[in-house]
Enzyme design. Structure first.
Site, PDB file in Angstrom:
ATOM      1  N   ARG A 107     -37.218  17.569  50.784  1.00  0.00           N
ATOM      2  CA  ARG A 107     -37.816  18.875  51.047  1.00  0.00           C
ATOM      3  C   ARG A 107     -38.570  18.756  52.366  1.00  0.00           C
ATOM      4  O   ARG A 107     -39.525  17.981  52.475  1.00  0.00           O
ATOM      5  CB  ARG A 107     -38.763  19.259  49.907  1.00  0.00           C
ATOM      6  CG  ARG A 107     -39.363  20.667  49.998  1.00  0.00           C
ATOM      7  CD  ARG A 107     -40.216  20.920  48.758  1.00  0.00           C
ATOM      8  NE  ARG A 107     -40.864  22.210  48.762  1.00  0.00           N
ATOM      9  CZ  ARG A 107     -40.365  23.323  48.225  1.00  0.00           C
ATOM     10  NH1 ARG A 107     -39.175  23.283  47.657  1.00  0.00           N
ATOM     11  NH2 ARG A 107     -41.044  24.464  48.240  1.00  0.00           N
ATOM     12  N   HIS A 134     -32.120  26.967  51.546  1.00  0.00           N
ATOM     13  CA  HIS A 134     -32.592  26.521  50.228  1.00  0.00           C
ATOM     14  C   HIS A 134     -31.444  26.717  49.229  1.00  0.00           C
ATOM     15  O   HIS A 134     -31.503  27.588  48.353  1.00  0.00           O
ATOM     16  CB  HIS A 134     -33.821  27.329  49.822  1.00  0.00           C
ATOM     17  CG  HIS A 134     -34.634  26.704  48.731  1.00  0.00           C
ATOM     18  ND1 HIS A 134     -34.268  25.535  48.098  1.00  0.00           N
ATOM     19  CD2 HIS A 134     -35.802  27.098  48.133  1.00  0.00           C
ATOM     20  CE1 HIS A 134     -35.177  25.229  47.183  1.00  0.00           C
ATOM     21  NE2 HIS A 134     -36.111  26.163  47.179  1.00  0.00           N
ATOM     22  N   GLN A 137     -31.980  26.804  45.244  1.00  0.00           N
ATOM     23  CA  GLN A 137     -32.560  28.037  44.722  1.00  0.00           C
ATOM     24  C   GLN A 137     -31.503  29.120  44.579  1.00  0.00           C
ATOM     25  O   GLN A 137     -31.427  29.807  43.556  1.00  0.00           O
ATOM     26  CB  GLN A 137     -33.671  28.523  45.653  1.00  0.00           C
ATOM     27  CG  GLN A 137     -34.324  29.825  45.205  1.00  0.00           C
ATOM     28  CD  GLN A 137     -35.056  29.686  43.889  1.00  0.00           C
ATOM     29  OE1 GLN A 137     -35.961  28.871  43.770  1.00  0.00           O
ATOM     30  NE2 GLN A 137     -34.665  30.462  42.891  1.00  0.00           N
ATOM     31  N   ASP A 219     -39.107  37.400  48.713  1.00  0.00           N
ATOM     32  CA  ASP A 219     -39.813  36.118  48.746  1.00  0.00           C
ATOM     33  C   ASP A 219     -41.112  36.354  49.507  1.00  0.00           C
ATOM     34  O   ASP A 219     -41.302  37.397  50.150  1.00  0.00           O
ATOM     35  CB  ASP A 219     -38.946  35.063  49.437  1.00  0.00           C
ATOM     36  CG  ASP A 219     -39.407  33.641  49.178  1.00  0.00           C
ATOM     37  OD1 ASP A 219     -40.422  33.457  48.468  1.00  0.00           O
ATOM     38  OD2 ASP A 219     -38.773  32.704  49.694  1.00  0.00           O
ATOM     39  N   CYS A 260     -38.337  33.966  43.790  1.00  0.00           N
ATOM     40  CA  CYS A 260     -38.321  32.532  43.489  1.00  0.00           C
ATOM     41  C   CYS A 260     -39.728  31.942  43.371  1.00  0.00           C
ATOM     42  O   CYS A 260     -39.855  30.765  43.009  1.00  0.00           O
ATOM     43  CB  CYS A 260     -37.486  31.783  44.517  1.00  0.00           C
ATOM     44  SG  CYS A 260     -38.107  31.856  46.210  1.00  0.00           S
ATOM     45  N   ARG A 288     -33.283  26.481  37.585  1.00  0.00           N
ATOM     46  CA  ARG A 288     -33.300  25.449  38.626  1.00  0.00           C
ATOM     47  C   ARG A 288     -33.014  24.082  37.987  1.00  0.00           C
ATOM     48  O   ARG A 288     -32.275  23.265  38.553  1.00  0.00           O
ATOM     49  CB  ARG A 288     -34.672  25.419  39.323  1.00  0.00           C
ATOM     50  CG  ARG A 288     -34.968  26.604  40.225  1.00  0.00           C
ATOM     51  CD  ARG A 288     -34.187  26.540  41.528  1.00  0.00           C
ATOM     52  NE  ARG A 288     -34.484  25.342  42.291  1.00  0.00           N
ATOM     53  CZ  ARG A 288     -35.547  25.187  43.100  1.00  0.00           C
ATOM     54  NH1 ARG A 288     -36.409  26.186  43.253  1.00  0.00           N
ATOM     55  NH2 ARG A 288     -35.734  24.071  43.775  1.00  0.00           N
TER      56      ARG A 288
END
Length: 301
Positions: A107, A134, A137, A219, A260, A288
């Protein structure tokens, strides 16, 4: 062995296989405690490094729990605890980690770190988030949509607000899963990788954008590195793209909302809409776990 870096680099059939296996893995754990091993522990004897250069809740916990359920062992560490914080190159770190672990989940705030890692690490690498994408996700989001509604093929998906890394992965996914993707937000914050995409559209007016939509996605508008001045500027530019009950009325009556998390209520989404769809957000978070387990299996296949 394979890397999972971006959706665009994986075939539609392979992505579909990952989702089908995710459903199997989820169903197989129905009667198991969270700490019990899977009936077929696919990571038995494997060690997975979770290398996080950015804070995380859902990504860290879902990968860590998934690795445990699959019979593997995880080493979770931040870059501040490694020599990366003292300017050691990722290329050197990658070759060192190759001597110790069987997989790395990274990450990072710099997508080039992923590229350096894949070129120099002798085992699978998974993108746990970068500044550009991402994929974990978005693949989990597609799994969640199909679990709740049915096939996403031919559906209309609208992203409102900041065309960020998650938005970029949605653009890639639209082509792989054959759905229409519309971005609605300030032109200055459009997603990066839309050139030549036949599945992408832009609509400045949010009410026009969400008309006949099957799924609205948003988001946070803010990143951790931004100053208060930058955040204030963004909030002003994006205020018309907050998902409210009023805006939702312009979409299909059965339209879903995805977020998310983390959520900034009364910024990108109203409190009322959060309350209405929070269980859906929790389904996204739970899935996830199952999808990432399937991704890890796929990497070793």
């Amino acid at each position: 062995m394979k890397n999972f870096v971006d959706i665009q680099g994986i075939s539609s059939s392979q992505l579909r296989n990952i989702l089908e296996d995710s459903a199997y893995l989820k169903k197989s754990r129905t009667k198991l405690l969270r700490g019990e091993l899977d009936t077929e522990p696919a990571l038995s004897g494997r060690i997975v490094a979770l290398l996080f250069k950015k804070p995380s809740t859902r990504t860290r916990f879902s990968f860590d729990v998934g690795i445990t359920q699959m019979g593997g062992k995880s080493i979770s560490i931040s870059s501040n605890e490694m020599q990366l914080s003292n300017a050691e190159k990722m290329t050197d770190t990658a070759q060192v980690l190759s001597q110790y672990v069987d997989m790395v989940v990274l990450r990072t705030d710099d997508h080039n770190d992923l590229l350096d890692l894949t070129e120099n690490f002798a085992a699978p690498v998974i993108n746990g988030l970068s500044n550009l994408s991402h994929p974990c996700q978005v693949l989990a989001d597609i799994f969640t949509f199909e679990e709740l509604v049915g096939s996403i093929k031919g559906k209309k998906v609208v992203w409102l607000g900041d065309g960020n890394n998650v938005c970029n992965s949605y653009v890639q996914a639209a082509e792989k899963f054959d759905f229409e993707f519309v971005y609605s937000g300030p032109k200055a914050y459009k997603p990066d990788n839309v050139k030549g995409s036949l599945y992408y559209g832009y609509e400045k007016d949010p009410e026009n954008a969400v008309e006949s939509a099957d799924l609205l996605v948003t988001d946070t508008w803010f990143s951790m590195h931004q100053t208060e001045v930058e955040r204030s500027k963004r909030a002003i530019l994006m205020k018309d793209y907050c998902i409210t009950e009023g805006l939702l009325r312009s979409a299909k009556s059965e339209c879903l909302i995805f977020h998310c998390m983390p959520i900034y209520r009364e910024k990108e989404i109203s409190t009322q809409v959060v309350d209405q769809f929070f269980k859906v957000f929790l389904s996204q978070a739970e899935n996830r776990l199952h999808v990432q387990k399937s991704i890890m299996k796929w990497c070793f296949s």
